[in-house]
Each structure stands twice: as structure tokens, then as C-alpha cells.
Design a protein around this motif. Sequence first.
Motif, PDB file in Angstrom:
ATOM      1  N   LEU A  37       0.832  -1.203   0.000  1.00 54.42           N
ATOM      2  CA  LEU A  37       0.000   0.000   0.000  1.00 54.42           C
ATOM      3  C   LEU A  37       0.866   1.253   0.000  1.00 54.42           C
ATOM      4  CD1 LEU A  37      -2.683   1.509   0.278  1.00 54.42           C
ATOM      5  CD2 LEU A  37      -2.559   1.124   2.746  1.00 54.42           C
ATOM      6  N   LEU A  38       1.872   1.281   0.844  1.00 57.83           N
ATOM      7  CA  LEU A  38       2.757   2.443   0.914  1.00 57.83           C
ATOM      8  C   LEU A  38       3.519   2.633  -0.395  1.00 57.83           C
ATOM      9  CD1 LEU A  38       4.097   1.949   4.540  1.00 57.83           C
ATOM     10  CD2 LEU A  38       2.721   3.880   3.740  1.00 57.83           C
ATOM     11  N   HIS A  39       3.886   1.521  -1.029  1.00 54.61           N
ATOM     12  CA  HIS A  39       4.582   1.603  -2.315  1.00 54.61           C
ATOM     13  C   HIS A  39       3.691   2.271  -3.359  1.00 54.61           C
ATOM     14  CE1 HIS A  39       7.293   0.407  -5.585  1.00 54.61           C
ATOM     15  NE2 HIS A  39       6.208   0.090  -6.256  1.00 54.61           N
ATOM     16  N   VAL A  40       2.427   1.882  -3.389  1.00 55.19           N
ATOM     17  CA  VAL A  40       1.485   2.464  -4.355  1.00 55.19           C
ATOM     18  C   VAL A  40       1.253   3.937  -4.046  1.00 55.19           C
ATOM     19  CG1 VAL A  40      -0.892   2.411  -5.188  1.00 55.19           C
ATOM     20  CG2 VAL A  40       0.350   0.275  -4.831  1.00 55.19           C
ATOM     21  N   LEU A  41       1.048   4.256  -2.770  1.00 59.12           N
ATOM     22  CA  LEU A  41       0.774   5.638  -2.393  1.00 59.12           C
ATOM     23  C   LEU A  41       1.968   6.544  -2.640  1.00 59.12           C
ATOM     24  CD1 LEU A  41      -1.249   5.154   0.912  1.00 59.12           C
ATOM     25  CD2 LEU A  41      -2.118   5.722  -1.359  1.00 59.12           C
ATOM     26  N   LYS A  42       3.163   5.985  -2.587  1.00 62.49           N
ATOM     27  CA  LYS A  42       4.356   6.782  -2.872  1.00 62.49           C
ATOM     28  C   LYS A  42       4.331   7.258  -4.319  1.00 62.49           C
ATOM     29  CE  LYS A  42       9.412   6.688  -2.616  1.00 62.49           C
ATOM     30  NZ  LYS A  42      10.619   5.882  -2.281  1.00 62.49           N
ATOM     31  N   GLN A  43       3.775   6.415  -5.201  1.00 59.67           N
ATOM     32  CA  GLN A  43       3.684   6.760  -6.616  1.00 59.67           C
ATOM     33  C   GLN A  43       2.431   7.578  -6.923  1.00 59.67           C
ATOM     34  OE1 GLN A  43       6.315   5.853  -8.457  1.00 59.67           O
ATOM     35  NE2 GLN A  43       7.141   4.833  -6.644  1.00 59.67           N
ATOM     36  N   ASN A  44       1.382   7.368  -6.136  1.00 61.86           N
ATOM     37  CA  ASN A  44       0.100   8.022  -6.430  1.00 61.86           C
ATOM     38  C   ASN A  44      -0.683   8.267  -5.143  1.00 61.86           C
ATOM     39  OD1 ASN A  44      -2.209   9.024  -7.625  1.00 61.86           O
ATOM     40  ND2 ASN A  44      -2.982   7.029  -8.259  1.00 61.86           N
ATOM     41  N   SER A  45      -0.338   9.330  -4.449  1.00 61.89           N
ATOM     42  CA  SER A  45      -1.039   9.637  -3.196  1.00 61.89           C
ATOM     43  C   SER A  45      -2.469  10.093  -3.449  1.00 61.89           C
ATOM     44  CB  SER A  45      -0.289  10.727  -2.411  1.00 61.89           C
ATOM     45  OG  SER A  45      -0.238  11.942  -3.157  1.00 61.89           O
ATOM     46  N   TYR A  46      -2.794  10.395  -4.724  1.00 64.53           N
ATOM     47  CA  TYR A  46      -4.158  10.827  -5.054  1.00 64.53           C
ATOM     48  C   TYR A  46      -5.177   9.716  -4.822  1.00 64.53           C
ATOM     49  CZ  TYR A  46      -2.132  15.003  -7.148  1.00 64.53           C
ATOM     50  OH  TYR A  46      -1.459  16.191  -7.338  1.00 64.53           O
ATOM     51  N   LEU A  47      -4.704   8.480  -4.678  1.00 55.48           N
ATOM     52  CA  LEU A  47      -5.632   7.393  -4.377  1.00 55.48           C
ATOM     53  C   LEU A  47      -6.407   7.667  -3.096  1.00 55.48           C
ATOM     54  CD1 LEU A  47      -3.911   3.969  -5.164  1.00 55.48           C
ATOM     55  CD2 LEU A  47      -6.023   4.889  -6.127  1.00 55.48           C
ATOM     56  N   LEU A  48      -5.771   8.345  -2.153  1.00 53.04           N
ATOM     57  CA  LEU A  48      -6.424   8.612  -0.874  1.00 53.04           C
ATOM     58  C   LEU A  48      -7.557   9.616  -1.004  1.00 53.04           C
ATOM     59  CD1 LEU A  48      -3.381   8.730   1.581  1.00 53.04           C
ATOM     60  CD2 LEU A  48      -5.103   6.941   1.355  1.00 53.04           C
ATOM     61  N   SER A  49      -7.557  10.382  -2.077  1.00 49.50           N
ATOM     62  CA  SER A  49      -8.633  11.356  -2.277  1.00 49.50           C
ATOM     63  C   SER A  49      -9.548  10.984  -3.438  1.00 49.50           C
ATOM     64  CB  SER A  49      -8.045  12.755  -2.512  1.00 49.50           C
ATOM     65  OG  SER A  49      -7.176  12.758  -3.627  1.00 49.50           O
ATOM     66  N   SER A  50      -9.260   9.875  -4.118  1.00 50.26           N
ATOM     67  CA  SER A  50     -10.098   9.447  -5.236  1.00 50.26           C
ATOM     68  C   SER A  50     -11.458   8.962  -4.740  1.00 50.26           C
ATOM     69  CB  SER A  50      -9.413   8.320  -6.019  1.00 50.26           C
ATOM     70  OG  SER A  50      -8.225   8.775  -6.597  1.00 50.26           O
TER      71      SER A  50
END
Length: 385
Positions: free
Chosen positions: A161-174
Amino acid sequence: MIRLRSCILTHLLHSPPASHISSLRRLLSTTVPEPPVPANPGFAVEDYLVATCGLTRPQALKASVKISGLKSPSKPDAVLAFLAGLGLSSADVAALVATDPRLLCASMDTLTSNVAGLAGMSMSPSQIARLVMLGRAIFRCKPVVSRLHYYLPLFGSPENLLHVLKQNSYLLSSNIDKVVQPNVAFLRECGLDACDIAKLCISLPRLLSTKPERVRAMAACTESVGVRRGSGMFRKAMQAVAFRSEEKVAAKVAYLKNTFRWSDAEVAIAVFRSPMVLTRSDDRLLRTSEFLISEVGLEPAYIAPRSVMVCLSLEGRLKPRYYVMKFLKEHGLLNSGRSYLSVVLATEKVFVEKFIYPHKEAAPHLAEDYDAACRGEVPTNFRFT
């Protein structure tokens, strides 16, 4: 009071996970609240950002505009103590504040509630600290924990999860309901299981936050190059064509066909066997084809179903190993039945153990020359004595 909250947070982050939420809420609720602090007429936001938060003067000048209404150090002091309790360094805090100055005005209830929720999901203190750095402004918003409850099972582990969010933190606001979930459901319709979806999204983090209609267009493009939904290569093929126009993908297929002298059927086989050939630059493909066909002497029809070799490094693997094989054959040290494909697909450790070490006495310079070849130096001048 600020130090007490920081000590409480530090203690809880290192307590058994099951006790995090209840203990955090109990201790924070029983702490006597600080009385309201009146506006400090001598308080200067810009100076505070420099002296207390570690921002440079230009950073502070830019950040101060976003929190110009701040009249007292009370709330930012509490936030800074909170961040210190998470284990963030001064440099980390400065980076956070420079990027999101409004964090200094965040609700302590929201921040502590988010940390409690993350701890309850068995995230370690260091993982929580990394998430705060990645989430930035999103972390001070209440929905963050509920969103992570959806993403954590999807990606399989906090580290993924952290690996993905490092590349695309916009997932948390999608928008999970209108964007993310429809994309996940569609990928499942394409025959991808949970593991495949996680791998695809780890390699393409912004895929889930992309409009569903565009994701469907990517799948259609994947099928247009001959990789059907449900096939074992669909994930890799979709990864290869993602975020590229149909025109560019078609042009790449045509270039592969012409460069490797493949028929329509052969280029289709090549793409199906190794979809990532579609991501290689034209220059790299041209040099690889010239080497494999003209120097190694491989037939185009032989390369097509073995197109994985086209994706290997020309300078770092294809050439050096070919020159080792050529050298060993010329000096009667290699079984002529050994295929070039098996040699280039071997791991570096296996290659060295099978083709370099056994010939240390007969060819004492072989290891040295191979290393030089891997660096692009004297690739054809292997020394026998």
C-alpha cells in the motif's frame, strides 16, 4: 500539555496493537484540555515557520500566505509535538509543513483519531509515519482511515500500500464508489484475480484513480494487439499499453514488424509472448534486431516466439554473454548444443557459476573481460592467456 500528548502518542504507538484505539481515546479524553489561548499580538507566522518549523525564508514566505489567519502558536505547537511523537525528523516536519502549511491548523482530534485507526489496522509506527509523509494534506482529513480499510486488503500488505501511495497519493482522495471500485470490478471482469490486480496497480498506481471509461479503452487496446481477456498475459499486456494512445501502440507494432522482419502472425506472437516489447524505444529495438539477426545470426521466425530476449539489456546482457559463448566455443570450452536463449535467460549468479568460474584456469582473464564487456569496454577482445 503538548509534551503530554506527544508522550501519550509515542507510548501508544509502541504498545500492543489491540490496545491502541481504546487506550488512545481514553488517555486523550481524560487529559485536561488546554484553556483557549488569546491571540498573540507579537506572533509572526513567517518567523514561526522559519524558527520553529525549519523552513527557509522563501518557503516560509510562500507558506505563510496559506495560514495568514493564524494568530497564536498554540495549535501549531500541538501539531508539531504530535508529529514528533510519530517519530518524524525535523527535516520531515519541515518538508510536510512546506508542502501543506494548513497541517499546522489541523484538528488534533482528527489527527489522533487517524493514528488510532491506523494502529488498529496493525500498521507499525514507522509505517504510520511514512503514510503521514505520503498522505500530506489528506492525512488531516477524516476519511483517510476508512479509505485505507478498502485499500489495505486490495494491495495485500501495508508495504504494498505504501509503495502504491508513494507513486500516487491521489488514491487517498479518489472517489472510491464512482472511480476506484468500478475499475477494480472491471479488472475482475477481464479475468484478473486479487493478486493480479494488486501487481498491476503496484506497477501502474494511477490506474485505479483513472476514469473508468479510459481503463476500458486500455483493455480494448490490449485486445487489439492480440492479447485476450482472461489470458495469462493480459495483465502484462495491459501494463504495456496503459496510458498510450491506440495510434502509438499501432505504430509500435508496425515498427516491430518492420525492424525484426516479422510477418503479421509473427509480430502477434512476439507481442503475446512478451508484451513489454511495446514499451521499448525505437532506437533500442533497432540496435537489438541488428545484433540478434546480423551478429548472432538468429532467424526472425526464431526470435518471435522468444521475444523475451528483445526486452533484455543489449549492453548489459545480450552482448557480453554472446561474446563469452563465442570465446568458449572458439577454444573448445563450450558444448555446442547450448542455446543462446538459455544462456541469456540465466540469472547472473547461474551464468557466472556455469560459464565463468569453471574456466578460471584455462581462461584466467575471462571474468575480468566479461565484466569489462558488461561495461561496454573491449567487448570482442576476450583474452585466452
